[in-house]
Scaffold this motif. Structure first.
Motif, PDB file in Angstrom:
ATOM      1  N   VAL A  33     -44.433 -47.085  -7.554  1.00  0.00           N
ATOM      2  CA  VAL A  33     -44.182 -46.728  -6.165  1.00  0.00           C
ATOM      3  C   VAL A  33     -42.945 -45.835  -6.110  1.00  0.00           C
ATOM      4  CG1 VAL A  33     -43.709 -47.574  -3.847  1.00  0.00           C
ATOM      5  CG2 VAL A  33     -45.143 -48.925  -5.396  1.00  0.00           C
ATOM      6  N   THR A  34     -43.104 -44.673  -5.534  1.00  0.00           N
ATOM      7  CA  THR A  34     -41.980 -43.738  -5.425  1.00  0.00           C
ATOM      8  C   THR A  34     -41.641 -43.513  -3.958  1.00  0.00           C
ATOM      9  OG1 THR A  34     -43.481 -41.847  -5.493  1.00  0.00           O
ATOM     10  CG2 THR A  34     -42.537 -42.573  -7.581  1.00  0.00           C
ATOM     11  N   GLN A  35     -40.356 -43.311  -3.689  1.00  0.00           N
ATOM     12  CA  GLN A  35     -39.888 -43.079  -2.329  1.00  0.00           C
ATOM     13  C   GLN A  35     -38.916 -41.914  -2.322  1.00  0.00           C
ATOM     14  OE1 GLN A  35     -39.175 -47.744  -1.501  1.00  0.00           O
ATOM     15  NE2 GLN A  35     -38.612 -46.425   0.231  1.00  0.00           N
ATOM     16  N   THR A  36     -39.013 -41.094  -1.289  1.00  0.00           N
ATOM     17  CA  THR A  36     -38.026 -40.033  -1.069  1.00  0.00           C
ATOM     18  C   THR A  36     -37.705 -39.958   0.418  1.00  0.00           C
ATOM     19  OG1 THR A  36     -39.817 -38.400  -0.874  1.00  0.00           O
ATOM     20  CG2 THR A  36     -38.747 -38.611  -3.036  1.00  0.00           C
ATOM     21  N   PRO A  37     -36.468 -39.603   0.790  1.00  0.00           N
ATOM     22  CA  PRO A  37     -35.331 -39.407  -0.110  1.00  0.00           C
ATOM     23  C   PRO A  37     -34.698 -40.735  -0.505  1.00  0.00           C
ATOM     24  CG  PRO A  37     -34.638 -39.128   2.154  1.00  0.00           C
ATOM     25  CD  PRO A  37     -36.114 -39.409   2.211  1.00  0.00           C
ATOM     26  N   LYS A  38     -33.703 -40.704  -1.356  1.00  0.00           N
ATOM     27  CA  LYS A  38     -32.960 -41.918  -1.718  1.00  0.00           C
ATOM     28  C   LYS A  38     -31.928 -42.260  -0.656  1.00  0.00           C
ATOM     29  CE  LYS A  38     -33.263 -42.176  -6.766  1.00  0.00           C
ATOM     30  NZ  LYS A  38     -34.517 -41.443  -6.868  1.00  0.00           N
TER      31      LYS A  38
ATOM     32  N   TRP B 257     -44.320 -51.221   4.609  1.00  0.00           N
ATOM     33  CA  TRP B 257     -42.955 -50.753   4.818  1.00  0.00           C
ATOM     34  C   TRP B 257     -42.117 -51.926   5.317  1.00  0.00           C
ATOM     35  CZ3 TRP B 257     -40.275 -46.742   3.336  1.00  0.00           C
ATOM     36  CH2 TRP B 257     -40.911 -45.538   3.036  1.00  0.00           C
ATOM     37  N   TYR B 258     -40.951 -52.094   4.651  1.00  0.00           N
ATOM     38  CA  TYR B 258     -39.999 -53.114   5.038  1.00  0.00           C
ATOM     39  C   TYR B 258     -38.663 -52.459   5.334  1.00  0.00           C
ATOM     40  CZ  TYR B 258     -43.059 -56.542   2.693  1.00  0.00           C
ATOM     41  OH  TYR B 258     -44.112 -57.328   2.307  1.00  0.00           O
ATOM     42  N   ARG B 259     -37.864 -53.153   6.125  1.00  0.00           N
ATOM     43  CA  ARG B 259     -36.465 -52.812   6.220  1.00  0.00           C
ATOM     44  C   ARG B 259     -35.655 -54.021   5.768  1.00  0.00           C
ATOM     45  NH1 ARG B 259     -34.205 -51.529  12.047  1.00  0.00           N
ATOM     46  NH2 ARG B 259     -32.278 -52.187  11.029  1.00  0.00           N
ATOM     47  N   GLN B 260     -34.530 -53.747   5.127  1.00  0.00           N
ATOM     48  CA  GLN B 260     -33.686 -54.816   4.616  1.00  0.00           C
ATOM     49  C   GLN B 260     -32.293 -54.648   5.205  1.00  0.00           C
ATOM     50  OE1 GLN B 260     -32.689 -54.775   0.406  1.00  0.00           O
ATOM     51  NE2 GLN B 260     -32.506 -57.002   0.388  1.00  0.00           N
TER      52      GLN B 260
ATOM     53  N   PRO C 138     -28.856 -46.053  16.090  1.00  0.00           N
ATOM     54  CA  PRO C 138     -27.982 -46.752  15.134  1.00  0.00           C
ATOM     55  C   PRO C 138     -28.590 -48.049  14.614  1.00  0.00           C
ATOM     56  CG  PRO C 138     -26.678 -45.907  16.949  1.00  0.00           C
ATOM     57  CD  PRO C 138     -28.108 -45.666  17.322  1.00  0.00           C
ATOM     58  N   SER C 139     -29.419 -48.714  15.417  1.00  0.00           N
ATOM     59  CA  SER C 139     -30.052 -49.962  14.997  1.00  0.00           C
ATOM     60  C   SER C 139     -31.040 -49.752  13.850  1.00  0.00           C
ATOM     61  CB  SER C 139     -30.787 -50.615  16.170  1.00  0.00           C
ATOM     62  OG  SER C 139     -31.797 -49.740  16.646  1.00  0.00           O
ATOM     63  N   GLN C 140     -31.373 -48.517  13.573  1.00  0.00           N
ATOM     64  CA  GLN C 140     -32.299 -48.230  12.474  1.00  0.00           C
ATOM     65  C   GLN C 140     -31.558 -47.937  11.160  1.00  0.00           C
ATOM     66  OE1 GLN C 140     -34.539 -45.186  14.734  1.00  0.00           O
ATOM     67  NE2 GLN C 140     -36.339 -46.469  14.393  1.00  0.00           N
ATOM     68  N   THR C 141     -30.253 -48.044  11.190  1.00  0.00           N
ATOM     69  CA  THR C 141     -29.479 -47.984   9.951  1.00  0.00           C
ATOM     70  C   THR C 141     -29.879 -49.180   9.092  1.00  0.00           C
ATOM     71  OG1 THR C 141     -27.601 -46.819  10.926  1.00  0.00           O
ATOM     72  CG2 THR C 141     -27.167 -48.157   8.964  1.00  0.00           C
ATOM     73  N   SER C 142     -30.387 -48.896   7.898  1.00  0.00           N
ATOM     74  CA  SER C 142     -30.928 -49.961   7.069  1.00  0.00           C
ATOM     75  C   SER C 142     -31.332 -49.384   5.718  1.00  0.00           C
ATOM     76  CB  SER C 142     -32.153 -50.576   7.753  1.00  0.00           C
ATOM     77  OG  SER C 142     -32.597 -51.726   7.074  1.00  0.00           O
ATOM     78  N   VAL C 143     -31.800 -50.257   4.853  1.00  0.00           N
ATOM     79  CA  VAL C 143     -32.443 -49.817   3.621  1.00  0.00           C
ATOM     80  C   VAL C 143     -33.934 -50.061   3.775  1.00  0.00           C
ATOM     81  CG1 VAL C 143     -32.598 -50.062   1.123  1.00  0.00           C
ATOM     82  CG2 VAL C 143     -30.404 -50.402   2.273  1.00  0.00           C
ATOM     83  N   TYR C 144     -34.722 -49.053   3.509  1.00  0.00           N
ATOM     84  CA  TYR C 144     -36.155 -49.127   3.708  1.00  0.00           C
ATOM     85  C   TYR C 144     -36.873 -49.163   2.361  1.00  0.00           C
ATOM     86  CZ  TYR C 144     -35.198 -48.051   8.548  1.00  0.00           C
ATOM     87  OH  TYR C 144     -34.737 -48.106   9.847  1.00  0.00           O
TER      88      TYR C 144
ATOM     89  N   GLY D 287     -36.397 -47.619  -2.746  1.00  0.00           N
ATOM     90  CA  GLY D 287     -35.707 -47.733  -1.469  1.00  0.00           C
ATOM     91  C   GLY D 287     -35.116 -46.416  -0.972  1.00  0.00           C
ATOM     92  N   THR D 288     -34.939 -46.358   0.354  1.00  0.00           N
ATOM     93  CA  THR D 288     -34.246 -45.245   1.015  1.00  0.00           C
ATOM     94  C   THR D 288     -33.149 -45.849   1.874  1.00  0.00           C
ATOM     95  OG1 THR D 288     -36.190 -43.798   1.117  1.00  0.00           O
ATOM     96  CG2 THR D 288     -34.414 -43.392   2.708  1.00  0.00           C
ATOM     97  N   ARG D 289     -31.914 -45.415   1.623  1.00  0.00           N
ATOM     98  CA  ARG D 289     -30.786 -45.910   2.423  1.00  0.00           C
ATOM     99  C   ARG D 289     -30.549 -44.925   3.547  1.00  0.00           C
ATOM    100  NH1 ARG D 289     -26.895 -49.696   1.728  1.00  0.00           N
ATOM    101  NH2 ARG D 289     -27.647 -50.119  -0.385  1.00  0.00           N
ATOM    102  N   LEU D 290     -30.767 -45.381   4.778  1.00  0.00           N
ATOM    103  CA  LEU D 290     -30.669 -44.523   5.958  1.00  0.00           C
ATOM    104  C   LEU D 290     -29.492 -44.960   6.818  1.00  0.00           C
ATOM    105  CD1 LEU D 290     -31.888 -42.328   7.830  1.00  0.00           C
ATOM    106  CD2 LEU D 290     -33.181 -44.168   8.923  1.00  0.00           C
ATOM    107  N   THR D 291     -28.680 -43.983   7.193  1.00  0.00           N
ATOM    108  CA  THR D 291     -27.578 -44.229   8.123  1.00  0.00           C
ATOM    109  C   THR D 291     -27.775 -43.357   9.347  1.00  0.00           C
ATOM    110  OG1 THR D 291     -26.065 -44.699   6.293  1.00  0.00           O
ATOM    111  CG2 THR D 291     -25.084 -44.200   8.431  1.00  0.00           C
TER     112      THR D 291
END
Lengths: 112, 114
Positions: free
Chosen positions: B4-9, B34-37, B83-89, B108-112
């Motif tokens: 499983v590959t994800q972009t971007p990091k 799809w999960y968020r952590q 801002p509530s969507q800041t998470s790791v996906y 995973g993708t770390r989104l800020t």
């Protein structure tokens, strides 16, 4: 509704100590149970799984877990932890429709 | 197999911007997720798919959309970032059968969102 509860949020151990992480689940059907590990900065990887048969399941890196149906539990154990076991551990149970229900996670810190 | 590959990091978004998180798997798995952590909250399921053309909501779908036009790809779209969507996906895939619910995860993708 299905749910998973992990009792410990953060566990701190010294190297060579024994480990037991608690996991309780609620699910009315046939259970499949999992422990996943997430090392710092990495993705989740499967440690071990239970589908049927022997309730004592052995996984990678010396981990094992015991399924106790009467207690709705699937606790993770390791006789002697190493610093490299520092990670977050997630218990999961199968839900409806191919989904997995995850616990909140337990962060394990092993002091060298 | 790449798995499983994800972009971007990593990605930083401004409030109100949109973006698509990409996920692909080469294991011919029928199910994708799809999960968020978030810290101390475990993994929450956003959306999942049981095959091409079929998607369904998970526990926390608000603010997200998905599509599944092929077996391999399962992109996640954020339309108006908050801002509530800041998470790791994390994206995951599995073959679901009588003795198989194991899910394979991407990096995973770390989104800020600021």
């Amino acid at each position: 509704a299905q749910s998973v509860s992990q009792h410990n949020h953060h566990v701190i151990l010294s190297e060579a100590a024994s480990l037991e992480l608690g996991c309780n689940y609620s699910y009315g059907g046939t259970v499949n149970l999992f422990w996943y590990v997430q090392y710092p900065g990495q993705h989740l990887q499967l440690l071990l799984k239970y589908f049927s048969g022997d309730p004592l399941v052995k996984g990678i890196k010396g981990f094992e877990a015991e399924f106790i149906k009467s207690k709705f539990s699937f606790n993770l154990r390791k006789p002697s932890v190493q610093w490299s076991d520092t990670a977050e551990y997630f218990c999961a149970v199968n839900g409806d429709g191919g989904k997995l229900i995850f616990g909140q996670g337990t962060e394990l810190s092993v002091k060298p | 197999n790449a798995g499983v590959t994800q972009t971007p990091k990593f990605r930083i978004l401004k409030i109100g911007q949109s973006m698509t998180l990409q996920c692909a798997q080469d294991m011919n798995h029928n199910y994708m997720y799809w999960y968020r952590q978030d810290p101390g909250m475990g993994l929450k399921l956003i959306y999942y798919s049981v095959g091409a053309g079929i998607t369904d909501k998970g526990e926390v779908p608000n603010g997200y959309n998905v599509s599944r036009s092929t077996t391999e790809d399962f992109p996640l779209r954020l339309e108006l970032a908050a801002p509530s969507q800041t998470s790791v996906y994390f994206c995951a895939s599995s073959v679901v059968g009588p003795s198989s619910y194991e899910q394979y995860f991407g990096p995973g993708t770390r989104l800020t969102v600021t």
